[in-house]
Design an enzyme around this catalytic site. Structure first.
Site, PDB file in Angstrom:
ATOM      1  CG  ASP A 233      -2.130   0.951   0.969  1.00 35.25           C
ATOM      2  OD1 ASP A 233      -2.064   1.758   0.022  1.00 35.25           O
ATOM      3  OD2 ASP A 233      -3.119   0.892   1.732  1.00 35.25           O
TER       4      ASP A 233
HETATM    5  C1  BGC Z   1      -4.869   3.437  -0.037  1.00 38.79           C
HETATM    6  C2  BGC Z   1      -5.001   2.428  -1.156  1.00 38.79           C
HETATM    7  C3  BGC Z   1      -4.786   3.116  -2.482  1.00 38.79           C
HETATM    8  C4  BGC Z   1      -3.435   3.786  -2.476  1.00 38.79           C
HETATM    9  C5  BGC Z   1      -3.112   4.501  -3.763  1.00 38.79           C
HETATM   10  C6  BGC Z   1      -3.588   4.240  -0.120  1.00 38.79           C
HETATM   11  O1  BGC Z   1      -3.583   5.269   0.797  1.00 38.79           O
HETATM   12  O2  BGC Z   1      -4.922   2.779   1.215  1.00 38.79           O
HETATM   13  O3  BGC Z   1      -6.268   1.821  -1.105  1.00 38.79           O
HETATM   14  O4  BGC Z   1      -4.908   2.195  -3.530  1.00 38.79           O
HETATM   15  O5  BGC Z   1      -3.398   4.732  -1.420  1.00 38.79           O
HETATM   16  O6  BGC Z   1      -3.911   5.619  -3.918  1.00 38.79           O
END
Ligand code: BGC
Length: 783
Positions: A233
């Protein structure tokens, strides 16, 4: 460890520095290219219910803009459709838009379990149930990937809150992880083979998910056979080398100049084996291969067709919670006035905030749609009733709305959560609608009893404080850019509601099984309710709820009958299958869809099991008077629990309850099946209790034989003493060796352990060392 050394011939041609660079992105949304070898960069983009492709560098929390895309119903809404075919179609549309925008991987779906109604990202997740989450997650993956675009199944694992999400440690026992929090991922990975899995921010039992070899390699790859890439993530990597060693292939966004340098140093110093790096690089290259395999020109998506799909999907997602006096559908005649009240009817709330936020191609407004669809001569009159973000003018707005309600034939109040109340990044602290809305509602009901409420919210709201004021409640969730049209169709009866709750609506926050353990403290959140999440907990505790899991009404009615079951195969042969079928009939006066739900319970078990658990479901579309047989097939796994002692799924033969119904608390047909098989065996040894020895027929025989009888032929010691047995029968036999009255001296215990081992009556746990000392006196007792 499953190391794919040199899976791609290209790996061997890369320098160490190039390999390290491939394990990081090159910017926020791209993998790293290696131009020298023609390895291109590929692009990834959020998100689960619509594309959020940012034109430039961008950010990941929805602050910067993105290219317009269709905003489909969010996961909380889509899940309420209970319709994998529909979710697959939405996935296909998302995949088409992604390909048209040059996006190689869509960062979704998110299938974390809704452990608490307070989680700020519940709108992005499907359900409190792993079967429903897994089935729908798999359908979304299949739909997107069918277009030659990858997915990222997220957030793996136990990311069930926003509070302290980058640091908190989810303390979860293995049985709970396996049965609840991993089960949906397992199903989606095995069934739909996502190209990537995104690891969660949080720690699981003290280890960052990004550094957990158990999660990323043992379970995901070795047990489930995942052959794709693990991406972090955004910002979840804290120690790049440890993460790589655990199985995390790609770090996003890249910590350029730091993480790549750390990898190079670790390999040079021998801290990290180069084959581990090669395996990660091979997975990155495989992803690039997959993403660039389709050289056909991308399709040109049709925004109108996708908007129409978004509307059809939103229609399937709405849940009709109550409908007294059959108030809905509204049947206005010429000259009637429908009072549409609530700012949300004019300023729709249809999606959540954060990384999933889509820039919609257009937005339907319920008020306009109702006006366009109402029969001639019907007045659709509007009053805002409340302000979404301000309360200063609420009194005046409420007074106008009440006056309108008084002169109307029926009232539809559009209520819901303002965007500021729920979002990625923080959890709610209560489940309530804004007080301005609930206060307005009671006044509207006094003015006009023919009152329906239409709800827009991503996480559940408490209904028990106000629902008595409404004859009908239609829960629409955050249903995407076409929600307004869908609501008009449902209110006016052009469409028949067929959504069902994918999560329980509790009476009070305090009733929720996770209440005392959410969101944790001092960096830890203890999943103290264990497997009793959502309806599993409410049912076990016999707690009343506002509306149960699986509930939802229709404008027609359904009858259930002809339940039949059939057991094939055997537990011990590993081919057990249980067939279940029943007949569903549409007994009402219009076409409609029913969601048939199959629940399984194991009333007598050696571990504490939920009274019932969803194991299969089917959505059937029936015309008036029609009926259809619905069939399900259960496998051994559907009857099993995770045995922590054995480290595997365990099925205890005996009676199981099978119930088919319209919700977890509206079970229309119930039967009991008797699953034959050898009784569950406890491993007998020195640390097995006397009761466990006696419960095992072979163990009991051996015990009696070794302990022997007295002159009168009565079993010696504790075996002949009921009272003593009831007091210390739960002592391991090794502990009873020190109690002279037990008649189990050390020599007898040794003998029992030796005989049980050599007879193979049952295996003795490897970590149990049987006492070795024995005395003639002990041995003498048995002769
Ligand atoms: C989120 C993810 C997301 C990623 C990219 C993170 O903060 O938890 O779900 O895909 O950012 O935007």
């Amino acid at each position: 460890m499953n190391v794919l050394s040199n899976a791609s011939p290209l790996v061997g041609q890369l320098t160490l520095e190039e390999k390290a660079s491939l394990c990081l992105g090159s910017d926020f949304w791209h993998t790293a290219p290696v131009e020298r070898l023609g390895i291109p960069a590929i692009m990834v983009s959020d998100g689960p219910h619509g594309l959020r492709r940012q034109p430039d560098e961008g950010d990941h929390v929805g602050i910067s803009g993105s290219v317009p895309a269709t905003c489909f119903p969010t996961a909380c809404a889509l899940a309420s459709s209970w319709d994998p075919r529909l979710v697959r179609r939405v996935g296909e549309a998302l995949g088409r838009e992604a390909r048209a925008q040059g996006v190689a991987v869509v960062l979704g779906p998110g299938i974390n379990i809704k452990r608490s109604p307070l989680c700020g990202r519940n709108f992005e997740y499907f359900s409190e149930d792993p079967v429903l989450s897994g089935v729908l997650g798999a359908a979304m993956i299949e739909g997107i990937q069918r277009q030659g675009v990858g997915t990222s199944l997220k957030h793996y694992a136990a990311n069930n809150q926003e509070t302290d999400r980058l640091r908190v440690s989810a303390e979860v026992d293995e049985r709970t992880l396996r049965e609840i929090y991993l089960a949906g991922f397992e199903r989606a990975v095995i069934q739909a083979r996502p190209w990537t899995v995104m690891c969660a921010y949080n720690k699981v039992n003290g280890t960052y998910a990004s550094e957990s070899a158990w999660l990323l390699t043992t379970v995901l790859r070795d047990e489930w056979g995942f052959d794709g890439l693990v991406v972090s993530d955004w910002g979840a990597v804290h120690d790049r080398v440890a993460a790589l060693a655990a199985g995390l292939d790609l770090e996003m966004p890249p910590n350029l100049g730091v993480s790549d340098a750390a990898i190079v140093t670790a390999v040079r110093s021998g801290q990290l084996d180069e084959p581990v790096l090669d395996a990660a690089v091979a997975r990155v290259l495989r992803l690039v291969d997959r993403a660039t395999a389709n050289t056909e020109p991308p399709p040109v998506p049709d925004p109108d067709a996708h908007h129409a799909l978004a509307r059809a999907a939103a229609t399937e997602c709405a849940v009709l919670l109550k409908n007294e006096d059959r108030l809905l559908p509204l049947r206005p005649g010429g000259g009637d006035t429908i009072a549409v009240i609530g700012e949300f009817a004019r300023t729709p709330r249809y999606q959540g905030a954060g990384s999933s936020q889509v820039n919609p191609t257009r937005v339907d407004v319920a008020l306009d749609e109702l006006r366009a669809a109402a029969p001639d001569g019907v007045e659709i009159a509007f009053a805002a009733g409340y302000g979404i973000d301000t309360s200063d003018r609420d009194q005046q707005l409420a007074t106008e709305a009440v006056a309108l309600a008084r002169r109307a034939d029926a009232v539809v109040a559009f209520l819901g959560l303002p965007a500021a109340h729920e979002s990625e990044g923080f959890d709610r602290t209560n489940m309530d609608l804004p007080a301005s809305q609930t206060a307005l509602l009671s006044r509207l009901a006094e003015a006009n009893p023919n009152l329906a409420v239409v709800l827009a919210n991503g996480s559940v709201v408490r209904l028990s404080a106000w629902e008595q004021h409404a004859k009908a409640v239609l829960e629409c969730w955050l249903s995407g850019q076409a929600a307004g049209g869908a609501v008009a169709d449902l209110l006016l009866g052009t469409a028949n509601p067929s959504g069902r709750l994918a999560e329980t609506l509790p009476l009070r926050l305090e009733d929720t099984p996770s209440f005392l353990n959410f969101p944790g403290e001092a960096g830890h959140v203890r999943y103290g309710e264990g497997v009793f999440v959502g309806y599993r907990g409410y049912d076990a505790l016999a707690r009343e709820v506002s509306y149960p899991f699986g509930h939802g009404l229709s404008y027609t009615t359904f009858d259930y009958g002809d339940l039949q079951t059939r057991i094939d195969g055997r537990v011990d042969d590993g081919d057990l299958a249980v067939g279940v079928s029943c007949r569903i009939s549409n007994t009402g006066s219009r076409r409609g869809k029913e969601v048939v739900q199959l629940y399984v319970g194991d009333p007598v078990a050696s571990v504490s099991r939920p009274p019932r658990e969803l194991k299969a479901f089917a959505k059937v579309d029936l015309d008036v008077g029609d009926s259809q047989m619905v069939s399900f097939r259960l496998a051994a796994r559907d009857l099993s629990y995770w045995s922590t002692a054995a480290g595997e799924w365990a099925l205890e033969p005996g009676e199981f309850t099978l119930a088919v119904g319209a919700s977890s608390r509206d079970l229309r047909l119930t039967t009991i099946i008797d699953v034959p098989g050898p009784p569950a065996r406890v491993e007998l040894g020195a640390m097995a209790t006397l009761q466990e020895w006696l419960a095992d027929p072979a163990g009991s025989r051996l015990l009696h034989e070794v302990v022997g009888t007295d002159e009168a032929g009565r079993p010696r010691g504790i075996l002949g003493d009921d009272q003593l047995r009831s007091i210390v029968g739960n002592f391991p036999i090794s502990a009873l060796a020190a109690f002279p009255a037990s008649g189990l001296g050390q020599g007898i215990v040794d003998e029992l352990v030796r005989r049980v081992r050599s007879a193979g009556t049952s295996d003795v746990r490897a970590n149990e060392s049987a006492p070795t000392a024995s005395s003639d006196e002990d041995v003498g007792q048995r002769t």
